[in-house]
Design an enzyme around this catalytic site. Sequence first.
Site, short mmCIF file in Angstrom:
data_model
loop_
_atom_site.label_atom_id
_atom_site.label_comp_id
_atom_site.label_asym_id
_atom_site.label_seq_id
_atom_site.Cartn_x
_atom_site.Cartn_y
_atom_site.Cartn_z
N TYR A 116 2.84 -2.35 -2.66
CA TYR A 116 2.38 -2.46 -1.27
C TYR A 116 2.05 -3.92 -0.97
CZ TYR A 116 -0.73 -1.98 2.79
OH TYR A 116 -1.30 -2.11 4.02
N GLU A 204 3.37 -4.83 7.51
CA GLU A 204 3.10 -4.06 6.28
C GLU A 204 4.41 -3.57 5.69
OE1 GLU A 204 0.06 -0.48 5.69
OE2 GLU A 204 1.98 0.20 6.45
#
Length: 395
Positions: A116, A204
Site C-alpha cells: 500500500y 492512493e
Amino acid sequence: MNIHEYQARELFEKFGVATSKGHVASTPEEAEKAAAAIGGSNLVVKAQIHAGGRGKGTFTNGFQGGVKLVHTPTEARDIASKMLGHALVTKQTGPEGRVVNKVFIAEAVDISRELYIAILVDRATSAPMIIASTEGGMDIETVAEHTPEKIFHVSVDPLLGLQPFQTRKIAANLGLRGPLMTQASKLFTALYRTFIESDCSMVEINPLVVTPDGRLLALDAKFNFDDNALYRQPAIVAMRDKEEEDPREVAASEFNLNYIGLDGNIACLVNGAGLAMATMDIVQFAGGKPANFLDVGGGATKDQVCAAFKIILSDKNVEGILVNIFGGIMDCNVIANGIVEAAREVGLKLPLVVRLEGNNVEAGKKTLSESGLTIISASTLADAAQKIVAAVKAA
Ligand code: ADP
Ligand code: MG
C-alpha cells in the site's frame, strides 16, 4: 473531485507510474474487443465507480464481485454484461450502490505481495505525507486499527520535494531490495510528481503489487483533487463524471454554492460555513434533522440565493426550510429578494422560517412581509430552530 480508476491509470501512464495494461469499455462488445486487444488468457474485468471495496462488492442483480478474473474475450463480454447498467454495492457506496457505466479490462498479473502507498496533504505539518504499508489489498483503516506498526509515514518538504534517501527508506520499510528498490524509487518519484503536478489532495495505490518475475505495479488507484486548484487543471476537470456525484451537489457547484446533501427533513440556507454548522447543530438539538449543509457565502447574489432555494426544494425529503442569515458583508435584502423570487417560481407550500440579522435587515424584513408569502419570522437562532421543528411537526 474524484476520478475513475481507468482515468487514474491514464495519469499514471503520463507520469511514468508502472501499471498493468488495460482498456476501458462501455458495452459488452467493447469489453470483448478490449480483451482481444490486450491478449493473453488472464484478464480482469473491473467495474468503474467512484468507490473502493469493489472486489468484495455485490451487484443489485445478485452478481458477486466488481473485480473478476476472466480467460477469454467472450468471457470478458459476458461478465461485462452482468456489470454494466447495474448498481454495485460496496462498503463505501451506501445500500443503494452505484450504477456501473464503464468497465476496465486489464491484464491480470500474478501477485507475490500486495503493498500500500498513498500521498496526502498532512494538516499537522502542512506538507505532503507519504503513507506506506506492507499490508496492501485491504482497507488501510483496518490496518491502522489492528496493526498500526505496519504503517510507515514519511513527511516531504514541499520545497525540496521527495528525496532519493526517502524513496529508499520507504522501499526498505516495504521489504523491497535490489532491483525492486530501484523500481520502487522510480515509481515513488513518479507518483510524487503526479501528486504535485495534478494538484491532488490525495493519491492512493492499493494494491501496489510485486509479481513473481520481479515487477512492481500499481493495480488500483484512487485520486482526490483539490477543488480550489481545478481552475488550472483543465485536463483533470475534463475527467469529471457528474453521474457519480449527487445531482444536488452538481447543481450547487454550478452556482458556486457550498452544498452537501444529508438525509434529514429540514433544509437550511445559511451564509458562512461556521454559521451553517451551528444551525445544523441547533436544528438537531431542537429535535429536527437537517436535510443539508448549505453555505451561500459572504457575497451571494439574488440568482445564487434563488438557485440555492430551488436545490433544497428539489429534495423530496424536505418538509420545512430554515433560512438563517447574518448579514456582515451579505445584504439581508438580497437574500430576501432571492427567497421571494424562488418561492414564487416554485409555488412554495412548505413551512418557511426566516431569521435575518445584520446589514440592511430592515429592508430585508420589509421585502419579506410585503411579498404575501407565509413566512414565520424568528428572532434568535434557538427560536428559529424551535419554530421550524414545530412547524414541520404541525404540517
Ligand atoms: P477494490 O479496491 O475496489 O476492491 P482493486 O482494484 O484493488 O479494487 O481490486 C481488488 C483486488 O483484486 C486487488 O487487491 C487484487 O488482489 C485483485 N486485482 C485487481 N486488479 C488486478 C489485476 N490486474 N491482476 C490481478 N489481480 C488484480
Ligand atoms: Mg483497491
